[in-house]
Design a protein around this motif. Structure first.
Motif, PDB file in Angstrom:
ATOM      1  N   ARG A 109       0.832  -1.200   0.000  1.00 36.52           N
ATOM      2  CA  ARG A 109       0.000   0.000   0.000  1.00 36.52           C
ATOM      3  C   ARG A 109       0.871   1.256   0.000  1.00 36.52           C
TER       4      ARG A 109
ATOM      5  N   CYS B 281      -1.144  -5.442  -3.518  1.00 41.92           N
ATOM      6  CA  CYS B 281      -1.919  -5.187  -2.301  1.00 41.92           C
ATOM      7  C   CYS B 281      -3.274  -5.895  -2.367  1.00 41.92           C
TER       8      CYS B 281
ATOM      9  N   GLU C 217       0.955   4.082  -2.918  1.00 43.42           N
ATOM     10  CA  GLU C 217       0.704   5.501  -2.661  1.00 43.42           C
ATOM     11  C   GLU C 217       1.873   6.364  -3.125  1.00 43.42           C
TER      12      GLU C 217
ATOM     13  N   ILE D 226      -7.852   1.984  -0.766  1.00 37.18           N
ATOM     14  CA  ILE D 226      -6.918   2.852  -1.488  1.00 37.18           C
ATOM     15  C   ILE D 226      -7.560   3.346  -2.770  1.00 37.18           C
TER      16      ILE D 226
ATOM     17  N   MET E 171      -8.064  -3.644   1.910  1.00 38.99           N
ATOM     18  CA  MET E 171      -7.123  -2.535   1.961  1.00 38.99           C
ATOM     19  C   MET E 171      -6.969  -1.911   0.572  1.00 38.99           C
ATOM     20  N   ALA E 172      -6.886  -2.743  -0.452  1.00 42.64           N
ATOM     21  CA  ALA E 172      -6.735  -2.242  -1.820  1.00 42.64           C
ATOM     22  C   ALA E 172      -7.978  -1.475  -2.267  1.00 42.64           C
TER      23      ALA E 172
ATOM     24  N   LEU F 230      -0.772  -1.781  -6.429  1.00 36.04           N
ATOM     25  CA  LEU F 230      -2.162  -1.951  -6.007  1.00 36.04           C
ATOM     26  C   LEU F 230      -2.614  -3.388  -6.252  1.00 36.04           C
TER      27      LEU F 230
END
Length: 103
Positions: A64, A86, A68, A97, A93-94, A83
């Motif tokens: 992550r 992730c 970012e 984001i 979590m992905a 991504l």
């Protein structure tokens, strides 16, 4: 006293055996998705496993962070790659984001 022999019931004819028997699964589930023609999903899976081997349980958070960093650097290809890693390790979590970056 006489002894009477009672043969065991056949499991195929027993109503209880049929009731407790597990049903066969009609079709096996496959969660691999549809791999791209160039095998990107396989490469992503291999990279995710290597990343997990290196970082352990913190691998999704590390991916992550890298996603970012790539996003803010304007590197869309690296962002998509990290991504994807992730997402392979932690789908929620992905998705978080992706929502933050779109909105």
């Amino acid at each position: 006293m006489t002894v009477h022999f009672a043969a065991a019931r056949s499991a195929t004819h027993s109503p209880l055996a049929r009731a407790f028997a597990r049903r066969a699964i009609a079709r096996a589930a496959n969660d691999n998705g549809n791999p791209d023609a160039d095998g990107r999903n396989e490469a992503l899976l291999q990279a995710s496993l290597r990343h997990f081997a290196k970082h352990g349980l913190a691998a999704a958070a590390e991916a992550r962070t890298r996603a970012e960093e790539a996003f803010f650097a304007g590197d869309r290809e690296s962002y998509d790659w990290w991504l994807g890693i992730c997402r392979t390790l932690d789908r929620r979590m992905a998705e978080e984001i992706s929502r933050r970056k779109q909105g």
